[in-house]
Design a protein around this motif. Structure first.
Motif, PDB file in Angstrom:
ATOM      1  N   PHE A 272       1.088  -1.032  -0.050  1.00 16.89           N
ATOM      2  CA  PHE A 272       0.004   0.039  -0.048  1.00 16.89           C
ATOM      3  C   PHE A 272       0.902   1.230   0.042  1.00 16.89           C
ATOM      4  CE2 PHE A 272      -2.862  -3.378   1.961  1.00 16.89           C
ATOM      5  CZ  PHE A 272      -4.051  -3.264   1.121  1.00 16.89           C
ATOM      6  N   SER A 273       2.201   1.119   0.212  1.00 21.78           N
ATOM      7  CA  SER A 273       3.096   2.546   0.137  1.00 21.78           C
ATOM      8  C   SER A 273       3.822   2.488  -1.078  1.00 21.78           C
ATOM      9  CB  SER A 273       3.802   2.508   1.539  1.00 21.78           C
ATOM     10  OG  SER A 273       3.143   2.758   2.640  1.00 21.78           O
ATOM     11  N   GLN A 274       4.226   1.105  -1.517  1.00 19.67           N
ATOM     12  CA  GLN A 274       5.375   1.132  -2.436  1.00 19.67           C
ATOM     13  C   GLN A 274       4.651   0.660  -3.854  1.00 19.67           C
ATOM     14  OE1 GLN A 274       8.432  -1.299  -1.433  1.00 19.67           O
ATOM     15  NE2 GLN A 274       8.711  -0.288   0.702  1.00 19.67           N
ATOM     16  N   GLY A 275       3.116   0.341  -3.890  1.00 19.05           N
ATOM     17  CA  GLY A 275       2.667  -0.385  -4.813  1.00 19.05           C
ATOM     18  C   GLY A 275       3.189  -1.500  -5.358  1.00 19.05           C
ATOM     19  N   LYS A 276       3.659  -2.453  -4.739  1.00 15.93           N
ATOM     20  CA  LYS A 276       4.301  -3.831  -5.092  1.00 15.93           C
ATOM     21  C   LYS A 276       3.321  -4.688  -4.830  1.00 15.93           C
ATOM     22  CE  LYS A 276       8.995  -1.952  -5.379  1.00 15.93           C
ATOM     23  NZ  LYS A 276      10.487  -2.050  -4.712  1.00 15.93           N
ATOM     24  N   PHE A 277       2.110  -4.792  -5.331  1.00 16.95           N
ATOM     25  CA  PHE A 277       1.110  -6.077  -4.797  1.00 16.95           C
ATOM     26  C   PHE A 277       1.680  -7.268  -5.087  1.00 16.95           C
ATOM     27  CE2 PHE A 277      -1.502  -2.216  -4.012  1.00 16.95           C
ATOM     28  CZ  PHE A 277      -2.328  -2.354  -3.062  1.00 16.95           C
ATOM     29  N   GLY A 278       2.229  -7.627  -6.137  1.00 20.07           N
ATOM     30  CA  GLY A 278       2.683  -8.893  -6.539  1.00 20.07           C
ATOM     31  C   GLY A 278       3.897  -9.189  -5.629  1.00 20.07           C
ATOM     32  N   TYR A 279       4.853  -8.399  -5.281  1.00 17.69           N
ATOM     33  CA  TYR A 279       5.788  -8.752  -4.462  1.00 17.69           C
ATOM     34  C   TYR A 279       5.206  -8.993  -2.848  1.00 17.69           C
ATOM     35  CZ  TYR A 279      10.537  -8.562  -2.189  1.00 17.69           C
ATOM     36  OH  TYR A 279      11.551  -8.828  -1.417  1.00 17.69           O
ATOM     37  N   ALA A 280       4.206  -8.189  -2.594  1.00 17.19           N
ATOM     38  CA  ALA A 280       3.656  -8.427  -1.480  1.00 17.19           C
ATOM     39  C   ALA A 280       3.001  -9.614  -1.238  1.00 17.19           C
ATOM     40  CB  ALA A 280       2.541  -7.188  -0.961  1.00 17.19           C
ATOM     41  N   CYS A 281       2.303  -9.972  -2.444  1.00 17.34           N
ATOM     42  CA  CYS A 281       1.336 -11.554  -2.338  1.00 17.34           C
ATOM     43  C   CYS A 281       2.437 -12.550  -2.425  1.00 17.34           C
ATOM     44  CB  CYS A 281       0.798 -11.414  -3.791  1.00 17.34           C
ATOM     45  SG  CYS A 281      -0.906 -10.550  -3.867  1.00 17.34           S
ATOM     46  N   ALA A 282       3.745 -12.545  -2.903  1.00 17.35           N
ATOM     47  CA  ALA A 282       4.784 -13.455  -2.433  1.00 17.35           C
ATOM     48  C   ALA A 282       5.160 -13.576  -1.036  1.00 17.35           C
ATOM     49  CB  ALA A 282       6.034 -13.138  -3.296  1.00 17.35           C
ATOM     50  N   MET A 283       5.139 -12.411  -0.192  1.00 17.21           N
ATOM     51  CA  MET A 283       5.350 -12.523   1.189  1.00 17.21           C
ATOM     52  C   MET A 283       4.356 -13.202   1.983  1.00 17.21           C
ATOM     53  SD  MET A 283       6.733  -8.569   1.685  1.00 17.21           S
ATOM     54  CE  MET A 283       8.310  -7.983   1.032  1.00 17.21           C
ATOM     55  N   GLY A 284       3.019 -12.719   1.525  1.00 17.66           N
ATOM     56  CA  GLY A 284       1.857 -13.492   2.095  1.00 17.66           C
ATOM     57  C   GLY A 284       1.786 -14.967   1.763  1.00 17.66           C
ATOM     58  N   VAL A 285       2.047 -15.450   0.445  1.00 15.85           N
ATOM     59  CA  VAL A 285       2.254 -16.860   0.520  1.00 15.85           C
ATOM     60  C   VAL A 285       3.124 -17.502   1.207  1.00 15.85           C
ATOM     61  CG1 VAL A 285       2.718 -18.537  -1.457  1.00 15.85           C
ATOM     62  CG2 VAL A 285       1.204 -16.721  -1.837  1.00 15.85           C
ATOM     63  N   ALA A 286       4.393 -16.842   1.365  1.00 11.67           N
ATOM     64  CA  ALA A 286       5.608 -17.234   2.214  1.00 11.67           C
ATOM     65  C   ALA A 286       4.933 -17.414   3.655  1.00 11.67           C
ATOM     66  CB  ALA A 286       6.679 -16.730   1.887  1.00 11.67           C
ATOM     67  N   LEU A 287       4.277 -16.347   4.298  1.00 12.14           N
ATOM     68  CA  LEU A 287       3.879 -16.640   5.355  1.00 12.14           C
ATOM     69  C   LEU A 287       2.830 -17.551   5.731  1.00 12.14           C
ATOM     70  CD1 LEU A 287       3.893 -15.113   8.320  1.00 12.14           C
ATOM     71  CD2 LEU A 287       2.111 -13.484   7.549  1.00 12.14           C
ATOM     72  N   ALA A 288       1.972 -17.740   4.769  1.00  8.23           N
ATOM     73  CA  ALA A 288       1.005 -18.796   4.868  1.00  8.23           C
ATOM     74  C   ALA A 288       1.516 -20.069   4.845  1.00  8.23           C
ATOM     75  CB  ALA A 288      -0.077 -18.509   3.713  1.00  8.23           C
ATOM     76  N   VAL A 289       2.389 -20.298   4.053  1.00  7.95           N
ATOM     77  CA  VAL A 289       2.994 -21.619   3.984  1.00  7.95           C
ATOM     78  C   VAL A 289       3.972 -21.908   5.343  1.00  7.95           C
ATOM     79  CG1 VAL A 289       4.846 -23.034   2.838  1.00  7.95           C
ATOM     80  CG2 VAL A 289       3.265 -21.627   1.505  1.00  7.95           C
ATOM     81  N   PHE A 290       4.727 -21.117   5.867  1.00 11.93           N
ATOM     82  CA  PHE A 290       5.461 -21.118   7.053  1.00 11.93           C
ATOM     83  C   PHE A 290       4.256 -21.311   8.268  1.00 11.93           C
ATOM     84  CE2 PHE A 290       7.108 -19.410  10.788  1.00 11.93           C
ATOM     85  CZ  PHE A 290       8.472 -20.242  10.935  1.00 11.93           C
ATOM     86  N   SER A 291       3.255 -20.719   8.108  1.00  6.79           N
ATOM     87  CA  SER A 291       2.248 -20.796   9.180  1.00  6.79           C
ATOM     88  C   SER A 291       1.711 -22.362   9.549  1.00  6.79           C
ATOM     89  CB  SER A 291       1.003 -19.717   9.254  1.00  6.79           C
ATOM     90  OG  SER A 291       1.401 -18.682   9.287  1.00  6.79           O
ATOM     91  N   LEU A 292       1.325 -22.664   7.987  1.00  5.17           N
ATOM     92  CA  LEU A 292       0.741 -24.176   7.990  1.00  5.17           C
ATOM     93  C   LEU A 292       1.698 -25.145   8.311  1.00  5.17           C
ATOM     94  CD1 LEU A 292      -1.285 -23.950   4.710  1.00  5.17           C
ATOM     95  CD2 LEU A 292      -2.084 -24.004   6.838  1.00  5.17           C
TER      96      LEU A 292
END
Length: 309
Positions: A272-292
């Motif tokens: 939301f500050s840098q406008g890199k939603f694709g890169y942020a989605c990769a962070m979210g996927v990494a966090l989700a995988v790690f949580s599982l």
């Protein structure tokens, strides 16, 4: 009846399944797709990058700092919260003197339970405002004022709690434990009440003290409850977005100088500050995988035969 039952059940399940797929499964699938692109979030244009975003994560120093900070909280926050909650639950349920009525908690245990559970009913916003006052750095905060009165801190140089890179994570850890320990104290208390009192009374007749009773009776019988609590607390430690954003300096939290960055804060700022939603989605996927993976490993490690009593 059997032929009519299937359409009847399917009719009730159809709408919930469609809603779940639309509002839960679909966003997850879209997040995974966008993590392979350079999508900016505000247009329909994106270029396919393959694993480029995930490769960039390996070289992102801020993201790596955030992973280490999450690991710090992931180890200490569940451990500290569970230890304190178990200690309090044991005192309030079976830690008092035994008498003709049997084993009971310390005197006034009902009042203590209400007081200790109180932080759990506070919203995150109220907790943030409360500890902003406690950790004020102008000498008027509760903690600094107390230390100044005791002569432990110079009034001209009060402690900069959330502005000190060496203290900020410890302060966040304290706030997380304070706000969560009451709930798990009640959870463990409910589990202890399911243990027959005769078990404790037999241990007392055999001359067992409080420590042997706790480690040889209470803790083994609460292992399943402790395991579930550890998983829940692990998820909380991987989040912490609201507390970090509200309590730490710099826009979006994470300060000073990225000393309190968590993955969720880096993800939010990247999107939301840098406008890199694709890169942020990769962070979210990494966090989700790690949580599982965390949940699977934790449940497998603590899996055992159920104890009957």
């Amino acid at each position: 009846m059997n032929h009519r039952r299937l359409p009847f059940v399917a009719g009730f399940l159809l709408v919930p399944i469609v809603l779940y797929a639309m509002y839960v499964v679909s966003p997850f699938v879209q997040t995974v797709f966008y993590s392979f692109t350079d999508w900016g979030g505000f247009s329909s244009e994106q270029n396919f990058l393959g694993l480029g975003n995930y490769a960039a994560l390996l070289g992102d120093e801020v993201f790596q700092k955030a992973v280490l900070h999450n690991a710090f909280l992931l180890v200490l926050m569940p451990l500290t919260t569970i230890l304190i909650a178990l200690f309090l639950a044991f005192l309030l349920n079976v830690g008092g003197r035994s008498d003709s009525a049997g084993v009971r908690g310390v005197r006034g245990s009902g009042t203590y339970k209400v007081v200790l559970f109180f932080p759990q009913v506070l919203s995150v916003a109220i907790v943030v405002v409360l500890f902003q006052s406690v950790f004020r750095t102008d000498g008027l905060g509760l903690l600094n004022a107390t230390l100044i009165k005791l002569g432990l801190v110079d009034a001209a140089r009060p402690v900069q709690w959330f502005s000190n890179p060496d203290l900020v994570l410890w302060c966040l850890l304290f706030v997380m434990v304070w706000s969560g320990v009451g709930f798990y104290m009640v959870l463990f208390s409910a589990a202890m009440r399911s243990i027959p009192r005769e078990v404790y009374e037999a241990a007392l007749l055999d001359g067992a003290g409080r420590a042997p009773t706790f480690f040889r009776i209470t803790l083994p019988l609460l292992r399943d409850t402790v395991s579930v609590a550890w998983v829940y607390l692990g998820f909380i430690a991987l989040d912490g977005f609201a507390l970090v954003t509200g309590l730490t300096p710099e826009s979006g939290g994470g300060g000073p100088n990225h000393a309190s960055e968590l993955i969720s804060n880096v993800l939010y700022r990247t999107a939301f500050s840098q406008g890199k939603f694709g890169y942020a989605c990769a962070m979210g996927v990494a966090l989700a995988v790690f949580s599982l993976l965390l949940a699977v490993v934790q449940l497998r490690v603590t899996r055992r035969e159920r104890i009957e009593y």
